[in-house]
Write a protein that holds these residues in place. Structure first.
Motif, PDB file in Angstrom:
ATOM      1  N   ARG A  71      54.419  30.609  31.701  1.00  0.00           N
ATOM      2  CA  ARG A  71      54.665  31.660  32.681  1.00  0.00           C
ATOM      3  C   ARG A  71      54.302  32.984  32.028  1.00  0.00           C
ATOM      4  NH1 ARG A  71      60.457  31.905  35.399  1.00  0.00           N
ATOM      5  NH2 ARG A  71      61.050  32.609  33.315  1.00  0.00           N
ATOM      6  N   ASP A  72      53.693  33.859  32.790  1.00  0.00           N
ATOM      7  CA  ASP A  72      53.257  35.149  32.270  1.00  0.00           C
ATOM      8  C   ASP A  72      54.405  36.154  32.317  1.00  0.00           C
ATOM      9  OD1 ASP A  72      51.454  37.004  31.223  1.00  0.00           O
ATOM     10  OD2 ASP A  72      49.872  36.441  32.625  1.00  0.00           O
TER      11      ASP A  72
ATOM     12  N   SER B 130      56.850  34.203  28.766  1.00  0.00           N
ATOM     13  CA  SER B 130      57.394  35.307  29.556  1.00  0.00           C
ATOM     14  C   SER B 130      58.633  35.894  28.893  1.00  0.00           C
ATOM     15  CB  SER B 130      57.722  34.848  30.979  1.00  0.00           C
ATOM     16  OG  SER B 130      58.820  33.966  31.020  1.00  0.00           O
TER      17      SER B 130
ATOM     18  N   HIS C 235      56.688  26.219  28.263  1.00  0.00           N
ATOM     19  CA  HIS C 235      56.618  26.635  29.660  1.00  0.00           C
ATOM     20  C   HIS C 235      55.521  27.684  29.783  1.00  0.00           C
ATOM     21  CE1 HIS C 235      61.184  25.608  30.105  1.00  0.00           C
ATOM     22  NE2 HIS C 235      60.410  24.538  30.200  1.00  0.00           N
TER      23      HIS C 235
ATOM     24  N   ASP D  45      58.697  29.850  25.909  1.00  0.00           N
ATOM     25  CA  ASP D  45      58.276  30.425  27.185  1.00  0.00           C
ATOM     26  C   ASP D  45      57.704  31.810  26.911  1.00  0.00           C
ATOM     27  OD1 ASP D  45      58.146  31.807  29.660  1.00  0.00           O
ATOM     28  OD2 ASP D  45      59.701  30.521  30.503  1.00  0.00           O
TER      29      ASP D  45
ATOM     30  N   VAL E 161      52.852  35.364  37.541  1.00  0.00           N
ATOM     31  CA  VAL E 161      51.948  34.216  37.579  1.00  0.00           C
ATOM     32  C   VAL E 161      51.000  34.285  36.377  1.00  0.00           C
ATOM     33  CG1 VAL E 161      50.087  33.117  38.896  1.00  0.00           C
ATOM     34  CG2 VAL E 161      52.076  34.087  40.083  1.00  0.00           C
TER      35      VAL E 161
ATOM     36  N   MET F  17      58.807  37.236  35.904  1.00  0.00           N
ATOM     37  CA  MET F  17      58.365  36.466  37.072  1.00  0.00           C
ATOM     38  C   MET F  17      56.915  36.802  37.401  1.00  0.00           C
ATOM     39  SD  MET F  17      60.868  34.563  37.831  1.00  0.00           S
ATOM     40  CE  MET F  17      62.653  34.387  37.796  1.00  0.00           C
TER      41      MET F  17
ATOM     42  N   GLY G 212      59.902  26.129  40.279  1.00  0.00           N
ATOM     43  CA  GLY G 212      59.137  27.028  41.129  1.00  0.00           C
ATOM     44  C   GLY G 212      59.361  26.798  42.608  1.00  0.00           C
TER      45      GLY G 212
END
Length: 242
Positions: free
Chosen positions: A210-211, A184, A208, A182, A220, A218, A16
């Motif tokens: 991440r939304d 996302s 991981h 992940d 938050v 990408m 990040g």
């Protein structure tokens, strides 16, 4: 990310902070109250540290700085070149092996790397069969060092869906090799993260957070469409972190 007494310990990745020098990234992560860190080491994307080029003095300086900041390394997130591309194979393997050695040196519990190149339509099985022996060998080398090896479920790469993860893991067939999940990227693939976690079960060895929203990865956490409460319940159900 590990579970203790019903709580979940979170770490923060230097990924990040890829536009910042490593020391800036580590200082900011420590200032935010994190005690565990994931070191991202992608030469073309997040070149925070190169285990193939670092001198012993540079490695010692990294260990010392982590200690000064009170940071423990959970994992290294490191890939250079992709398996499945014959011209890149030796460099990819050398970088993975150097990363494994550094992970052990820093007291990490494992290494996360990319699964391999996205194959042309119809060639997925052939590419997977060419890559699986190398991943199995890296898993054996990781185990010999007391480490785990996780492959990131990632868009536009060899392992981009939960079914591909299941199929690849069946071919690799090594207990030290698992999946880095992940949400996302699962959202990108049109999958529900909690359902994918349940389907993968004990293969999920790293997560991981991440939304995502549609094809946007990408995002938050909390700003996208991932149901993190359902994901947390699914992770608990499969025994993640125990």
């Amino acid at each position: 990310m590990s579970e203790r007494d019903g709580s979940v310990e979170l770490g923060c990745s230097t990924l990040g902070f890829r536009f910042d020098p490593l020391d800036v990234a580590l200082t900011e992560i420590a200032a935010q109250g994190f005690g565990r860190v994931d070191l991202a080491m992608y030469p073309s994307y997040c070149p925070h540290f190169d285990p193939t080029a670092a001198t012993e003095a540079e490695r010692e300086a990294l260990r010392a700085r982590l200690g000064e900041l009170g940071l423990t390394v959970a994992t290294l997130n490191a890939t250079d070149r992709l398996l499945g591309v014959p011209a890149q194979r030796e460099r990819a393997l050398a970088y993975a092996r150097a990363s494994l050695a550094l992970a052990q040196e820093l007291g990490a519990y494992g290494l996360t790397m990319q699964s391999g190149v996205e194959p042309p339509p119809g060639d997925w099985e052939a590419v997977v069969r060419s890559v699986a022996p190398d991943l199995r060998q890296l898993g054996a080398e990781a185990a010999a060092l007391g480490l785990g090896l996780t492959l990131e479920l990632h868009k536009s790469l060899l392992m981009a869906t939960s079914q591909q993860a299941l199929d690849l893991m069946a071919l690799v067939d090594h207990p030290a090799v698992g999946v880095a999940l992940d949400p996302s990227h699962l959202t990108y693939a049109g999958e529900d993260a909690a359902e994918a976690a349940l389907a993968l079960g004990g293969l999920v060895k790293h997560v991981h957070l991440r939304d995502g929203e549609g094809r946007n990865i990408m995002v938050v956490p909390g700003d996208g469409t991932v149901d993190f409460v359902a994901l947390a319940r699914a992770l608990r159900a499969i025994g993640y972190g125990n």
